[in-house]
Enzyme design. Structure first.
Site, PDB file in Angstrom:
ATOM      1  N   ASP A  45       0.778  -1.104   0.041  1.00 56.89           N
ATOM      2  CA  ASP A  45       0.040   0.078   0.028  1.00 56.89           C
ATOM      3  C   ASP A  45       0.863   1.198  -0.106  1.00 56.89           C
ATOM      4  O   ASP A  45       1.932   1.339   0.725  1.00 56.89           O
ATOM      5  CB  ASP A  45      -1.192   0.162   1.294  1.00 56.89           C
ATOM      6  N   SER A  84      -7.360   3.992  -1.224  1.00 59.49           N
ATOM      7  CA  SER A  84      -7.164   2.467  -1.546  1.00 59.49           C
ATOM      8  C   SER A  84      -8.254   1.649  -1.686  1.00 59.49           C
ATOM      9  O   SER A  84      -8.423   0.533  -2.051  1.00 59.49           O
ATOM     10  CB  SER A  84      -6.381   1.828  -0.004  1.00 59.49           C
ATOM     11  N   THR A 130      -7.921  -2.260   1.903  1.00 59.55           N
ATOM     12  CA  THR A 130      -7.215  -3.122   0.700  1.00 59.55           C
ATOM     13  C   THR A 130      -7.703  -4.545   0.856  1.00 59.55           C
ATOM     14  O   THR A 130      -8.264  -5.212  -0.014  1.00 59.55           O
ATOM     15  CB  THR A 130      -5.677  -3.001   0.691  1.00 59.55           C
ATOM     16  N   ASP A 148       2.226   2.634   3.271  1.00 65.72           N
ATOM     17  CA  ASP A 148       1.397   3.698   3.049  1.00 65.72           C
ATOM     18  C   ASP A 148       1.284   4.632   4.415  1.00 65.72           C
ATOM     19  O   ASP A 148       1.347   5.825   4.007  1.00 65.72           O
ATOM     20  CB  ASP A 148      -0.076   3.203   2.729  1.00 65.72           C
ATOM     21  N   HIS A 187      -1.390   2.756  -5.107  1.00 67.18           N
ATOM     22  CA  HIS A 187      -1.063   4.237  -5.325  1.00 67.18           C
ATOM     23  C   HIS A 187       0.314   4.481  -4.601  1.00 67.18           C
ATOM     24  O   HIS A 187       0.914   3.723  -3.783  1.00 67.18           O
ATOM     25  CB  HIS A 187      -2.158   5.048  -5.053  1.00 67.18           C
TER      26      HIS A 187
END
Ligand code: MG
Ligand code: ZN
Length: 351
Positions: A31, A72, A125, A243, A286
């Site tokens: 992530d 996400s 996710t 992330d 991303h």
């Protein structure tokens, strides 16, 4: 049309070569793991990463259906279900239509399935692979949907969404077909067909703060369990907190989370190499933080980073692939194509 012909050629080739056993698919999602996160983790790891062992590299466009910068949930849904949607949505598109995920389609075809995350298991996710909700924040509803799902194995935090709920239900008790384990030793020893391991009551802590068990150990044991079910399997493994390091604008947080994920990728790649019929895909949903490497020292494996945002950015993210059909993942494509290529792999081999 050219694409279709290519697929048909592949199908014919596969059947001529007798490779008709359906491959396992292992999707690893870092992530927020953009190219800079990978580069920083690599330089900090003596200029080396398990990703160098992959066969093909592609690039994925991460944008949501309308928003340029995805979250996400939208990106997880794109990869899991093959549809672009709005930020925050899980498993449903912009017209409120529900979509089956690759995990669910695999399950229908007799695959064993597993989900492992270093966040809670109800986070966006992993939820993209089993839940259908308009908002990722509906954690209790997402937990309820997992309890009514048929995932064979799941590992992640967020126990409170199952056992300390506003509706007073105890989903752990309701999920009587599952063996719930409390620690890694119990997880290793568990022989049940369905296993749940809720690692923390809330979100698991950072790796730097001592998060256990190690993701690579969880994955190694899970691979043995998946294999023991005697069917092809689909697994999604998430390095969730790369992330969160980006959101915190902390280079060390990003690097330490990447390092654990990197060890996990190596374990999976070693498994796939030994097995010979496992497709491995490593990608991100991303980039996070608009991360840049602005200095450092190669000899001392030191990286100095800087950030442009506390949110996500819209850069394309790399896709690494290994194993049967890995060549499909080269080039530049929308993140929804990751679903298409996995689904093709499942269908192609069994028809
Ligand atoms: Mg995530
Ligand atoms: Zn994020």
């Amino acid at each position: 049309m050219r694409k279709l012909l290519f697929f048909i050629t592949l199908l014919t080739l596969n059947s001529l070569l007798g490779q008709d056993k359906t491959p396992n698919i292992i999707l690893l999602i870092g992530d927020g793991m953009g190219l800079t996160q990978i580069s920083a983790g690599m330089y900090a790891n003596d200029n080396s990463t398990a990703l160098e062992g992959f066969e093909y590299v592609g690039l994925s466009k991460t944008h949501a259906i309308k928003q340029l910068i995805t979250d996400s949930a939208a990106s997880g849904t794109a990869m899991a279900c093959g549809v672009k949607t709005f930020n925050g949505a899980i498993g449903i598109d912009d017209k409120n239509q529900q979509h089956r995920s690759i995990l669910e389609l695999c399950k229908e075809r007799g695959y064993a399935t597993g989900l492992i995350a270093t966040s809670s298991i109800v986070h966006a996710t992993p939820a993209s692979f089993y839940a259908k909700v308009p908002s990722r924040k509906q954690y209790e509803e997402i937990a309820l949907q997992l309890s009514q799902h048929n995932v064979d194995l799941f590992v992640g935090g967020g126990e409170k969404y199952f056992s300390k709920r506003s509706d007073d239900r105890n989903l752990i008790q309701e999920m009587s077909q599952y063996k719930f384990v409390k620690n890694f030793r119990e997880f290793k020893n568990a022989t049940a067909e369905k296993i749940g391991f809720l690692t923390y009551n809330e979100e698991p802590p950072r790796k730097m703060e001592g998060r256990t068990p190690d993701l690579e150990s969880l994955v190694e044991t899970s691979l043995q369990k998946m294999e023991s079910l005697g069917a092809p399997f689909f697994m999604m493994i998430e390095g969730s907190q790369i992330d969160w390091g980006g959101h915190a604008n902390e280079t060390n947080y990003v690097i330490t989370e990447f390092q654990e994920f990197n060890l996990t990728i190596q374990k999976v790649l070693d498994y796939a190499k030994a097995d010979g019929n496992t497709l491995v895909i490593v990608t991100a949903d991303h980039e996070t933080g608009g991360f840049a490497i602005t200095g450092g020292n190669l000899d001392h494996a030191q990286v100095k980073g800087d950030f442009n945002t506390e949110g996500h950015s819209a850069s394309m993210v790399p896709v690494f692939s290994y194993g049967p059909n890995s060549e499909l993942f080269k080039g530049i494509y929308e993140n929804t194509a990751i679903f298409d290529k996995m689904w093709f792999t499942v269908q192609g081999a069994s028809e």
